[in-house]
Write a protein that holds these residues in place. Structure first.
Motif, PDB file in Angstrom:
ATOM      1  N   GLY A 249       3.383  -7.678  -1.584  1.00 16.59           N
ATOM      2  CA  GLY A 249       2.912  -7.837  -0.359  1.00 16.59           C
ATOM      3  C   GLY A 249       4.494  -6.838   0.453  1.00 16.59           C
ATOM      4  O   GLY A 249       5.364  -7.071  -0.166  1.00 16.59           O
ATOM      5  N   VAL A 250       4.147  -6.705   2.030  1.00 18.07           N
ATOM      6  CA  VAL A 250       4.826  -6.447   2.378  1.00 18.07           C
ATOM      7  C   VAL A 250       5.496  -7.543   3.670  1.00 18.07           C
ATOM      8  O   VAL A 250       4.756  -7.515   4.449  1.00 18.07           O
ATOM      9  N   TYR A 251       6.640  -7.730   3.857  1.00 21.37           N
ATOM     10  CA  TYR A 251       7.350  -8.371   5.338  1.00 21.37           C
ATOM     11  C   TYR A 251       7.726  -7.866   5.654  1.00 21.37           C
ATOM     12  O   TYR A 251       9.111  -6.901   5.659  1.00 21.37           O
ATOM     13  N   PHE A 252       6.895  -7.340   7.153  1.00 15.82           N
ATOM     14  CA  PHE A 252       7.729  -6.166   8.274  1.00 15.82           C
ATOM     15  C   PHE A 252       8.424  -7.576   8.966  1.00 15.82           C
ATOM     16  O   PHE A 252       7.589  -7.462   9.872  1.00 15.82           O
ATOM     17  N   PHE A 262       3.484   2.153  11.737  1.00 17.13           N
ATOM     18  CA  PHE A 262       2.583   2.253  10.893  1.00 17.13           C
ATOM     19  C   PHE A 262       2.026   3.697  10.772  1.00 17.13           C
ATOM     20  O   PHE A 262       1.474   3.214  10.162  1.00 17.13           O
ATOM     21  N   LEU A 271      -0.616   2.307   0.826  1.00 17.48           N
ATOM     22  CA  LEU A 271       0.535   0.974   1.649  1.00 17.48           C
ATOM     23  C   LEU A 271      -0.853   0.261   2.243  1.00 17.48           C
ATOM     24  O   LEU A 271      -0.292  -0.570   2.524  1.00 17.48           O
ATOM     25  N   LYS A 272      -1.714   0.542   2.248  1.00 23.14           N
ATOM     26  CA  LYS A 272      -3.343   0.209   2.865  1.00 23.14           C
ATOM     27  C   LYS A 272      -3.981  -0.786   1.352  1.00 23.14           C
ATOM     28  O   LYS A 272      -5.127  -1.245   1.151  1.00 23.14           O
ATOM     29  N   ARG A 275      -0.952  -6.359   1.111  1.00 19.69           N
ATOM     30  CA  ARG A 275      -0.922  -6.934   2.441  1.00 19.69           C
ATOM     31  C   ARG A 275       0.209  -6.801   3.182  1.00 19.69           C
ATOM     32  O   ARG A 275       1.147  -6.454   2.457  1.00 19.69           O
ATOM     33  N   TRP A 276       0.081  -7.087   4.425  1.00 18.10           N
ATOM     34  CA  TRP A 276       1.238  -6.917   5.218  1.00 18.10           C
ATOM     35  C   TRP A 276       1.071  -7.841   5.893  1.00 18.10           C
ATOM     36  O   TRP A 276       0.216  -8.907   6.741  1.00 18.10           O
ATOM     37  N   THR A 301      -4.641  -4.218   6.470  1.00 14.75           N
ATOM     38  CA  THR A 301      -3.902  -4.773   5.905  1.00 14.75           C
ATOM     39  C   THR A 301      -3.627  -6.333   5.869  1.00 14.75           C
ATOM     40  O   THR A 301      -2.995  -6.959   5.518  1.00 14.75           O
ATOM     41  N   PHE A 303      -2.511  -8.252   9.471  1.00 16.55           N
ATOM     42  CA  PHE A 303      -1.293  -8.435   8.798  1.00 16.55           C
ATOM     43  C   PHE A 303      -1.441  -9.615   9.954  1.00 16.55           C
ATOM     44  O   PHE A 303      -1.708  -9.321  10.750  1.00 16.55           O
TER      45      PHE A 303
END
Length: 424
Positions: A249-252, A262, A271-272, A275-276, A301, A303
């Motif tokens: 996952g990416v924590y944005f 994005f 990147l898709k 999970r974001w 994602t 998000f």
């Protein structure tokens, strides 16, 4: 100001003290003394400052808060007029441009006009840059949205009507963990808020058993992210090869520059595939929602974003509908905090009987705790920050063919648990 005479009644209790004579043996002697004193009567227009990020990375939220404050101002003045009070409230709006140096300049401008209370300074970076000036010059600041943990300071001139990120961070950590992700790459603004929130969230995620990459920090002034997105794509691809896409996952942690990020991230299919996760800096953002590429990226994602959860009530519904009618969008919860802040300030001034920062500061926590506002009960901790730490979870989904922000679930701090309302 005209003065009005009142009778102050002083109760002097004399206790009998001596050999063989105790309190139980004889009741206290009460002497009543009356004294006439002068108490100033409030009159005229009381100016309250509002420094909001009307342009820049928090513009969506500032627009919401401005409308909320205007509604509160109208309600207060209508009430004062109805009872023939000589007092009126005027809110002086200033645009900080989401820049700490501009925020300080605006605070100084308001101080020069005799303003002693300011609602706003929406970002923690703005609060930090203005704090010394506010403390030194005794200007009371009430931020509806600053959350950096290191600004939780006892007995200063800053109150925050939202919980700090020692609560939001662990909430998102639980959300990420419950989503099945075990390896997280943080991407975040390089300011006090971004750094503090990532530290709080990732510390808890590691406690739960997760693994955290070093991550990518970018400048808060950045408006183009080609290098960051390319680096992130390489990191995600390596992580996916090691752990599998479902566990990465990416924590944005961003403001509304997320829409541009994005747009550029959409060029990398890898990147898709993961999970974001976001925060209160992007939840309910119109910048993301109104950008077709960014909105679709958020949908693909899944998000999910944490946002302070106000208590549902008729009062909340009425204010929500009023702001929504004005702006044609769902307002963020910090708008309710701004509305409540003006009411609490007004009540504190009327109870204190004077427009003085120290007098207001002394009673504001008590007034707040006795107030059920649009955001619910406003109980503050010893640092002057909101004590409650429950969060709503917001995602963008396609509804009737259009992307919309949807309430997807809730996080309850007391049980450290997530309850989903929709299937992601």
């Amino acid at each position: 100001m005209e003065g009005k005479a009142v009778l102050a009644v002083l109760f002097i209790v004399g206790l009998l003290v001596g050999a063989g004579i105790g309190y139980a043996a004889a009741p206290p002697r009460v002497e009543v003394v009356t004294e006439e004193v002068e108490v100033p009567a409030l009159s005229g227009t009381i100016k309250i400052g509002a420094i909001l990020s009307l342009t820049g990375g928090l513009a969506t939220y500032a627009e919401n808060e401005k409308v909320a404050l205007e509604i509160a101002e109208q309600e207060i003045n209508a009430m004062l007029e109805a009872c023939d009070s000589p007092v009126r409230i005027e809110v002086l709006f200033m645009d900080s441009e989401t820049k700490p140096d501009v925020a300080l300049s605006k605070l100084q401008d308001l101080a020069a006009q005799g303003v002693q209370v300011v609602i706003g300074l929406m970002s923690s970076a703005e609060v930090r840059n203005c704090k010394t000036y506010a403390d030194t010059n005794k200007i009371l600041v009430i931020s509806p949205s600053s959350t950096a943990p290191d600004l939780a300071i006892v007995d200063d001139y800053v109150f925050r009507f939202c919980p700090d990120d020692t609560k939001q961070g662990p909430a998102m950590a639980r959300v990420i963990w419950d989503s099945g992700v075990r390896y997280v790459i943080p991407v975040y603004r390089g300011d006090a808020w971004g750094v503090g929130l990532v530290e709080a969230a990732m510390a808890r995620f590691e406690e739960l058993g997760g693994t955290v990459a070093e991550g990518i920090m970018y400048s808060p002034e950045a408006r183009e992210f080609t290098a960051e997105v390319s680096t992130l794509a390489d990191m995600v691809e390596e992580a996916v090869n090691t752990y599998g896409a479902d566990q990465v996952g990416v924590y944005f942690v961003a403001f509304e520059e997320a829409a541009t990020f994005f747009d550029q991230a959409d060029q990398y299919p890898i990147l898709k595939q993961v999970r974001w996760f976001g925060s209160d800096g992007t939840a309910l953002s119109s910048a993301i929602l109104e950008d077709p590429v960014a909105a679709q990226f958020a949908i693909e994602t899944k998000f999910v974003n944490t946002y302070f959860a106000p208590v549902e009530s008729e009062k909340l519904t009425e204010l929500k509908e009023a702001i929504e009618a004005e702006l044609q969008r769902i307002p963020d919860p910090y708008a309710y905090n701004a509305y409540d802040a003006l009411w609490v300030v007004f009540k504190s001034i009327m109870i204190a009987g004077e427009y003085d920062a120290d007098a207001i500061k002394a009673i504001l926590p008590t007034v707040a705790e006795s107030t059920f506002g649009a955001s619910g009960w406003i109980k503050l901790n010893e640092a002057g920050d909101r004590e409650i730490g429950d969060y709503n979870l917001w995602v963008i989904m396609e509804v009737d063919g259009e992307p919309q922000w949807v309430l997807a679930g809730t996080y309850t701090a007391a049980t450290d648990s997530v309850a989903w309302l929709v299937q992601l």
